[in-house]
Design an enzyme around this catalytic site. Structure first.
Site, mmCIF file in Angstrom:
data_model
loop_
_atom_site.group_PDB
_atom_site.id
_atom_site.type_symbol
_atom_site.label_atom_id
_atom_site.label_comp_id
_atom_site.label_asym_id
_atom_site.label_seq_id
_atom_site.Cartn_x
_atom_site.Cartn_y
_atom_site.Cartn_z
ATOM 1 N N ASN A 182 1.912 -2.931 -0.930
ATOM 2 C CA ASN A 182 2.568 -2.430 -2.153
ATOM 3 C C ASN A 182 1.586 -2.163 -3.286
ATOM 4 O O ASN A 182 2.005 -1.717 -4.352
ATOM 5 C CB ASN A 182 3.580 -3.467 -2.680
ATOM 6 C CG ASN A 182 4.796 -3.573 -1.799
ATOM 7 O OD1 ASN A 182 4.929 -2.823 -0.844
ATOM 8 N ND2 ASN A 182 5.692 -4.490 -2.123
ATOM 9 N N LYS A 183 0.316 -2.444 -3.096
ATOM 10 C CA LYS A 183 -0.616 -2.364 -4.212
ATOM 11 C C LYS A 183 -1.234 -0.964 -4.340
ATOM 12 O O LYS A 183 -0.899 -0.067 -3.587
ATOM 13 C CB LYS A 183 -1.694 -3.446 -4.059
ATOM 14 C CG LYS A 183 -1.110 -4.864 -4.073
ATOM 15 C CD LYS A 183 -0.294 -5.144 -5.329
ATOM 16 C CE LYS A 183 0.230 -6.574 -5.411
ATOM 17 N NZ LYS A 183 1.358 -6.870 -4.499
ATOM 18 N N ASN A 184 -2.153 -0.809 -5.296
ATOM 19 C CA ASN A 184 -2.684 0.539 -5.583
ATOM 20 C C ASN A 184 -3.464 1.108 -4.409
ATOM 21 O O ASN A 184 -3.555 2.323 -4.243
ATOM 22 C CB ASN A 184 -3.552 0.502 -6.843
ATOM 23 C CG ASN A 184 -2.686 0.380 -8.097
ATOM 24 O OD1 ASN A 184 -1.465 0.463 -8.018
ATOM 25 N ND2 ASN A 184 -3.315 0.193 -9.241
#
Ligand code: PLP
Length: 374
Positions: free
Chosen positions: A184-186
């Site tokens: 879910n991160k960048n």
């Protein structure tokens, strides 16, 4: 045009080239920590002002290692925000220290520095602030405070890879910063994390701490110099990260477009609190809004269910740490941190990821309006 029938609130974007690269690593016979980990560490270090950077299996593991690196343990106190993901609290407790919670700003969610100063005692060893998308807290004031009281700072930068403070990326200045590469991160490495450090001596100790506390002896046998866990990233994960990094700027640009669409399309409804808008150089990992659901005849669950029925996934980021069973075991009770508690009650995370298009955001905003005010 929109992206798909169901908009998840987060979703990784893996290129065909990265999938092929994973196959190449799998065929190379070197699949655990090796050349790809080294390559990604060097590439990431360049994005963090050439500061020493080491990869681990998660940001949570990076925090555990960071606390050990700072020699924090039983009898120590670490000040952290009541509004964050659970990792900081858990790792503070796990190393034997006491989590000392303080409140945060309602809009930026940055740790309340005036409350940090009031919470400092002779036992305080570190501050662990969490950064949120859209705006960083005042980093100069944070580091001035840390310097005044000689405290370590471990920045939880899981959500803000690429965000800048006065032109410098988070991680490129300050003390220790930890990043997450959860899907879910960048950017993602499937699971994974990074720790950015001050010097090579710290990096060498992290290398020991991330692999059982083992040090090699001159006679080629091994010693365990401090008891530690196992947090080393595999080359399979690292090669994904290398490919993600080549797309990072495009990913952030797309996230920026989507965030701007949220700000222009979001219905102007009294009582709703949007994230901070218009701060320069910020990345957008999540778009979280506060909604007083009862004003619209809803609970958060009924609101989320209505969005789900309209094909829109949502999340809750985050509950209040001090009101978890672990938090309460340190004597924290409801009413102590009003902003953290209001965020915990009212927050909802709307879809924001690189697979979305601006038209998706416009449609999501239209559904939010219909569900809340008809
Ligand atoms: C603010 C914050 N910190 C830390 C973490 C933990 O990251 P990881 O899953 O890599 O341990 C997360 C994960 O969602 C997070 O949101």
């Amino acid at each position: 045009m929109t992206s798909s029938a169901y908009r998840k609130f987060a979703q990784p974007q893996l290129s065909e080239a990265s999938i092929q690269a994973v196959a190449d690593v799998l065929r190379s016979n070197w699949i655990t920590t090796g050349p790809k980990v080294n390559e990604l560490e060097q590439a990431l270090s360049q994005t963090f002002g050439n500061r020493p950077t080491r990869l681990l299996t998660s940001a949570t593991g990076a925090m555990e290692v960071a606390l050990a690196l700072c020699n924090i343990g039983a009898g120590d106190e670490v000040i952290t925000s009541a509004q964050s993901f659970f990792s900081a609290m858990n790792m503070i407790v796990k190393c034997g220290a006491k989590p000392v919670f303080v409140d945060c700003d309602l809009v930026t969610r940055a740790i309340a520095l005036d409350q940090v100063e009031a919470a400092i005692t002779p036992r305080t060893k570190a501050i662990m602030p969490t950064h949120f998308p859209g705006a960083l807290g005042d980093m100069d004031a944070l580091y001035a405070l840390a310097k005044k009281y000689q405290l370590r700072v471990i920045e939880d930068a899981a959500l803000v890879q690429g965000s800048k403070w006065q032109g410098k990326p988070v991680g490129a200045f300050g003390d220790i910063a930890t990043f997450s590469f959860h899907p879910n991160k960048n950017m993602t490495t499937i699971e994974g994390g990074a720790i950015v450090l001050n010097d090579e001596a710290e990096a060498q100790r992290v290398e020991v701490l991330r692999f059982h506390g083992i040090a090699k002896l001159p006679d080629q046998t091994r010693d365990v110099v401090e008891a530690s866990g196992k947090f080393n990233m595999s080359d399979v994960s690292a090669v994904i990260g290398l490919h993600q990094l080549t797309q990072f700027d495009d990913f952030m640009a797309q996230r920026q477009v989507l965030a701007e669409h949220y700000f222009t399309s979001f219905p102007a409804i009294p009582g709703i609190v949007l994230p901070p808008q218009g701060q320069p150089d910020q990345t957008w990992n999540m778009f979280c809004v506060l909604i007083p659901y009862e004003n619209f005849g809803h609970t958060r669950n009924s609101f989320r269910a209505a969005l789900h029925d309209a094909g829109i996934g949502t999340g809750v980021s985050y509950e209040a740490c001090h009101l978890t069973t672990v938090g309460k075991s340190f004597g924290y009770t409801e009413g102590m941190f009003p902003n953290a508690e209001r965020i915990a009650r009212e927050t909802v995370t709307l879809p924001l990821h690189v697979g979305l298009m601006a038209a998706d955001v416009d449609e999501i905003c239209a559904v939010v309006k219909r569900v809340l005010v008809g």
